[in-house]
Design an enzyme around this catalytic site. Structure first.
Site, short mmCIF file in Angstrom:
data_model
loop_
_atom_site.label_atom_id
_atom_site.label_comp_id
_atom_site.label_asym_id
_atom_site.label_seq_id
_atom_site.Cartn_x
_atom_site.Cartn_y
_atom_site.Cartn_z
N LYS A 163 -19.44 2.46 -16.93
CA LYS A 163 -18.89 3.08 -18.13
C LYS A 163 -19.40 2.38 -19.38
O LYS A 163 -19.70 3.03 -20.37
CB LYS A 163 -17.34 3.06 -18.12
CG LYS A 163 -16.75 4.09 -17.18
CD LYS A 163 -15.26 4.25 -17.40
CE LYS A 163 -14.66 5.26 -16.43
NZ LYS A 163 -13.20 5.26 -16.45
N LYS A 182 -14.13 14.20 -13.88
CA LYS A 182 -13.48 15.11 -14.84
C LYS A 182 -13.80 14.75 -16.27
O LYS A 182 -13.67 15.58 -17.16
CB LYS A 182 -11.97 15.19 -14.60
CG LYS A 182 -11.20 13.92 -14.86
CD LYS A 182 -9.70 14.15 -14.71
CE LYS A 182 -9.04 13.29 -13.65
NZ LYS A 182 -9.25 11.84 -13.78
N LYS A 207 -21.11 10.62 -9.15
CA LYS A 207 -19.87 11.21 -8.65
C LYS A 207 -19.43 12.36 -9.56
O LYS A 207 -19.72 12.37 -10.76
CB LYS A 207 -18.79 10.14 -8.48
CG LYS A 207 -18.00 9.87 -9.70
CD LYS A 207 -16.73 9.08 -9.44
CE LYS A 207 -16.10 8.86 -10.80
NZ LYS A 207 -14.82 8.24 -10.85
P1 TYM Z 1 -9.16 9.20 -11.51
O1 TYM Z 1 -8.25 9.89 -12.46
O2 TYM Z 1 -10.56 8.99 -11.93
O3 TYM Z 1 -9.17 9.96 -10.14
C1 TYM Z 1 -7.99 10.26 -9.40
C2 TYM Z 1 -8.29 10.13 -7.91
O4 TYM Z 1 -9.37 10.99 -7.56
C3 TYM Z 1 -10.38 10.24 -6.89
N1 TYM Z 1 -11.69 10.80 -7.26
C4 TYM Z 1 -12.60 11.21 -6.40
N2 TYM Z 1 -12.61 11.26 -5.06
C5 TYM Z 1 -13.71 11.76 -4.47
N3 TYM Z 1 -14.80 12.21 -5.14
C6 TYM Z 1 -14.83 12.18 -6.48
N4 TYM Z 1 -15.89 12.62 -7.14
C7 TYM Z 1 -13.70 11.66 -7.18
N5 TYM Z 1 -13.40 11.50 -8.48
C8 TYM Z 1 -12.18 10.96 -8.52
C9 TYM Z 1 -10.23 8.83 -7.42
O5 TYM Z 1 -10.79 7.89 -6.54
C10 TYM Z 1 -8.73 8.71 -7.52
O6 TYM Z 1 -8.18 8.37 -6.26
N6 TYM Z 1 -8.15 4.32 -11.93
C11 TYM Z 1 -7.74 5.55 -11.28
C12 TYM Z 1 -6.30 5.89 -11.54
C13 TYM Z 1 -5.30 4.84 -11.25
C14 TYM Z 1 -4.86 4.43 -9.96
C15 TYM Z 1 -3.86 3.46 -10.19
C16 TYM Z 1 -5.22 4.79 -8.66
C17 TYM Z 1 -4.59 4.12 -12.14
N7 TYM Z 1 -3.72 3.31 -11.51
C18 TYM Z 1 -3.20 2.84 -9.14
C19 TYM Z 1 -4.57 4.14 -7.61
C20 TYM Z 1 -3.58 3.20 -7.84
C21 TYM Z 1 -8.60 6.68 -11.78
O7 TYM Z 1 -9.22 6.60 -12.80
O8 TYM Z 1 -8.52 7.81 -11.05
#
Ligand code: TYM
Length: 327
Positions: A112, A197, A194
């Site tokens: 990032k 969003k 990847k």
């Molecule tokens: P975020 O909002 O980017 O994504 C939410 C969840 O979706 C999964 N994900 C994917 N899985 C497969 N292929 C993809 N292209 C893909 N893009 C996203 C992410 O791995 C995630 O599980 N930092 C985290 C949010 C968070 C969190 C936490 C997660 C904050 N606190 C505590 C677990 C525990 C995030 O940005 O997710």
């Protein structure tokens, strides 16, 4: 006692097929076997500059998508991270149990910050994994079901928890990350990246809100690999990605799909996949539009989630403060 599960999602845009396949779909599938917590992590979203009105709106919409996918608020705790103050407070405390070196090694931060340049390299972006640790460690969580991209962050929270416990005695449960096939869905145009969003209006990203026509267009135009066989392998990243999506949505194995499409071309494969995804998403969209229209009900659901989460989180925060001498 049921095992406890927590996973978060950022309200930084409309969730994608990657979020759905890698995370949300199985959160809903597995929620009856566990006590689950699903924070909408708006404090994480602000580590990249957001439009305030859009952020507020996306926060409610993200909650509505989770409900549309099947998160059941009578079983699981759905809440907004910023509404449970203990997350920020424990995050600050845990900053003192993670090092600059550890955070600097996080690949998501490196990616990032390269993308954003010096102006976007906010301290919050660097510190982001520590707040994630607080999200999880507040609730004595056993498992953190995430996509592959979050695994390193969960490893770090394990280290933070262990370090803290070694200093003060057992305070935190050490959580385990869990991932499945589909944990890494790639961009349909750039299969080396990847699906994300935060990439807005991107032809390689399928958003859960995409109409059937848009889904068909994006999948039919997805890049493929050289050769024409439909099989998953390291030298066929684009086709492997499409097979992974197909398998996750159809609940078939990749091997079964490879057998189904042996001797058939990309055309038939892509059009079947497009139909499958289009139908899946239109079903979700029908539910989403009903749920998201009733803002009052949505807010009441999140208020209830906040209260249930805070009751547990405040207790853990009090234990932590007592351990380290904070009055
Ligand atoms: P975020 O909002 O980017 O994504 C939410 C969840 O979706 C999964 N994900 C994917 N899985 C497969 N292929 C993809 N292209 C893909 N893009 C996203 C992410 O791995 C995630 O599980 N930092 C985290 C949010 C968070 C969190 C936490 C997660 C904050 N606190 C505590 C677990 C525990 C995030 O940005 O997710």
């Amino acid at each position: 006692m049921k095992r406890r599960v927590l996973s978060g999602i950022q309200p930084s845009g409309t969730p994608t097929l990657g979020n759905y396949v890698g995370a949300i779909k199985r959160w809903a599938r597995d929620q009856s076997q566990s006590e689950s917590f699903f924070p909408i992590v708006n404090l994480h979203a602000i580590t990249i500059r957001q439009d305030p009105a859009e952020l507020a709106n996306n926060t409610l919409d993200t909650a509505a998508w989770l409900l549309a996918v099947g998160i059941d608020p009578s079983q699981s705790v759905l809440f907004v991270q910023s509404q449970v103050a203990a997350h920020s407070q424990l995050g600050w405390i845990l900053n003192n149990y993670a090092t600059y070196g550890e955070l600097g090694r996080m690949t998501q931060f490196k990616d990032k910050s390269q993308k954003l340049g010096p102006e976007g390299q906010l301290a919050g972006l660097f510190d982001y994994p520590v707040l994630m640790a607080a999200d999880v460690l507040l609730y004595d969580i056993d498992e953190v079901p995430v996509g592959e991209d979050q695994k390193q962050h969960v490893e770090l929270m394990r280290d933070i928890a262990t370090r803290f416990n070694n200093l003060y005695g057992p305070v935190f449960k050490v959580p385990t990350p869990t991932m499945e096939e589909g944990a890494r869905i790639m961009n349909l145009q750039r299969p080396d990246q990847k699906m994300s969003k935060s990439d807005k209006d991107d032809a390689g990203v399928v958003y859960l809100s995409d109409s059937p026509d848009v889904v068909r267009q994006k999948i039919s135009r997805a890049v493929t690999d050289s050769g024409s066989t439909i099989e998953a392998s390291a030298d066929k990243p684009a086709v492997t990605n499409l097979l992974t999506i197909f398998a996750a949505i159809s609940d078939k194995t990749i091997a079964a799909l490879e057998a189904d499409y042996a001797g058939k071309g990309y055309g038939a494969f892509k059009s079947d996949l497009a139909e499958l995804v289009a139908v899946e998403l239109s079903n979700l969209q029908a539910k989403f539009s009903v749920i998201s229209a009733d803002r009052d009900k949505l807010l009441a659901t999140l208020d209830d989630g906040r209260d249930r989460a805070a009751a547990i989180a405040d207790d853990k925060l009090a234990q932590v403060k007592a351990k380290i001498g904070l009055l």
